[in-house]
Design an enzyme around this catalytic site. Structure first.
Site, PDB file in Angstrom:
ATOM      1  N   TYR A 229      -1.991 -13.908   1.469  1.00 12.79           N
ATOM      2  CA  TYR A 229      -0.747 -13.357   2.010  1.00 12.79           C
ATOM      3  C   TYR A 229       0.143 -14.464   2.559  1.00 12.79           C
ATOM      4  CZ  TYR A 229      -3.258  -8.882   2.015  1.00 12.79           C
ATOM      5  OH  TYR A 229      -3.961  -7.767   1.655  1.00 12.79           O
TER       6      TYR A 229
ATOM      7  N   ARG B 169       3.121 -13.727   4.692  1.00 15.02           N
ATOM      8  CA  ARG B 169       3.937 -12.671   5.285  1.00 15.02           C
ATOM      9  C   ARG B 169       4.200 -12.880   6.770  1.00 15.02           C
ATOM     10  NH1 ARG B 169      -0.342  -7.859   4.238  1.00 15.02           N
ATOM     11  NH2 ARG B 169       1.527  -6.573   4.438  1.00 15.02           N
TER      12      ARG B 169
ATOM     13  N   ALA C  53       0.820  -1.213   0.000  1.00 17.26           N
ATOM     14  CA  ALA C  53       0.000   0.000   0.000  1.00 17.26           C
ATOM     15  C   ALA C  53       0.853   1.261   0.000  1.00 17.26           C
ATOM     16  CB  ALA C  53      -0.938  -0.007   1.206  1.00 17.26           C
TER      17      ALA C  53
ATOM     18  N   ASP D 293      -4.963   3.235  -2.997  1.00 19.33           N
ATOM     19  CA  ASP D 293      -3.620   3.819  -2.894  1.00 19.33           C
ATOM     20  C   ASP D 293      -3.423   4.877  -3.972  1.00 19.33           C
ATOM     21  OD1 ASP D 293      -3.181   1.906  -0.891  1.00 19.33           O
ATOM     22  OD2 ASP D 293      -2.433   0.461  -2.360  1.00 19.33           O
TER      23      ASP D 293
END
Length: 315
Positions: free
Chosen positions: A102, A104, A33, A257
């Site tokens: 994700y 992460r 982002a 964004d």
């Protein structure tokens, strides 16, 4: 002085051409982002620094190489052996619906700390941009965001907070407990209609009550993203709204964004609230009309392209 300083986790991004269960090609890029906002602002001609943290691996080198190629300052970015660069996978399932996965947990980006950010903050910036995503990555990133917001506000920088709620990272209750205390140092707060309650006091039950409470708490501008309906900005002097630009939608990921990049760009240029919204919905339109998180974001000279006749070729 840098125009905008931002930080957060940027990951290697794998984009499938169809359902993952069928196999096939995955296209490799990067996504995050805050770095999406940084690229958007750099393409519009602003001086932007990204001070994130990546793993000491090829994915991490791809992140910094990509940002450097987009004229984003990465001189205060860092690498760590404590975790790998995170990975995000995009899986298209309908024309304008994408599933996001994700990978992460324990990543390098989740190791970011106040100490890592201190040199970048000490060098100053007109605007420091943060998102709720970084705070959701763990205790250490949460403290880093809190420290950055306090430090930036004390130094006279304008703090922009994009709530950017991610249900896969934390609950709404956790988000509210973390984000509400930040508001006292925030100048520009950006949220979608369903995110506004995560930053406003719990006692505020309507959208207008939430906006009023945030302005009373010291926020200068409350910007509400309304998706296909456009956006609205509230200040102590009143409000302005603008419908979304009508374009063929290809990929909605990254649109928020892009919107923030356009808004902050116009703010840096001294545009009034209506002008800020106009540039924000323009950059948002470029994002949804293109594939990828940031790849289709416009350079400044390309902003008028939205006024071209649909289907035309510029020769």
């Amino acid at each position: 002085m840098i125009d905008v300083l931002t930080f957060g986790e940027t990951m290697a991004a794998l984009r499938a051409e169809g359902p993952l269960i069928l196999g096939g090609t995955l296209n490799l890029s990067v996504a995050g982002a805050e770095s999406n906002v940084a690229i958007g602002l750099a393409r519009l001609g602003h001086r932007v620094r990204w001070a994130g943290l990546t793993g000491a691996d090829e994915f991490g080198r791809l992140v910094t190489r990509t940002l450097r190629a987009e004229d984003v300052d990465v001189s205060r970015a860092g690498t760590t052996d404590a975790g790998p660069t995170g990975v995000v996978v995009f899986e298209p399932r309908l024309a304008d619906l994408t599933r996001v996965g994700y990978y992460r947990s324990g990543s390098a980006g989740s190791r970011i700390s106040a100490a890592h950010l201190a040199p970048a903050l000490a060098e100053g910036a007109r605007i420091v941009h943060v998102t709720g995503i970084t705070s959701a990555l763990g205790e250490q990133p949460r403290r880093a965001v809190e420290s950055a917001v306090r430090t930036a506000a004390a130094a006279g920088s304008l703090v922009c907070l994009d709530v950017n709620y991610r249900a896969r990272l934390w609950s709404r209750e956790e988000a509210a407990l973390t984000l509400r205390p930040l508001v006292r140092d925030v100048g520009v707060l950006v949220a979608s209609e369903d995110e506004l309650a995560l930053a406003a006091p719990e006692s505020a039950g309507t959208e207008q009550a939430r906006v009023d409470a945030l302005l009373a708490a010291g926020v200068h501008e409350v910007v509400i993203k309304r998706g296909a309906s456009g956006a609205e900005v509230f200040t102590a002097d009143g409000s302005a709204s603008l419908p979304a630009q009508q374009v063929s939608v290809r990929d909605t990921v990254g649109a928020g964004d892009a919107f923030v990049a356009g808004y902050l760009s116009a703010l840096l240029d001294g545009e009034p609230p209506g002008g800020r919204l106009h540039r924000a919905v323009c950059t948002g339109a470029f994002a949804v009309a293109s594939y990828g998180d940031w790849e289709g974001l416009p350079a400044r000279h390309e902003l008028p392209l939205l006024g071209a006749e649909p289907g035309s070729a510029l020769r």
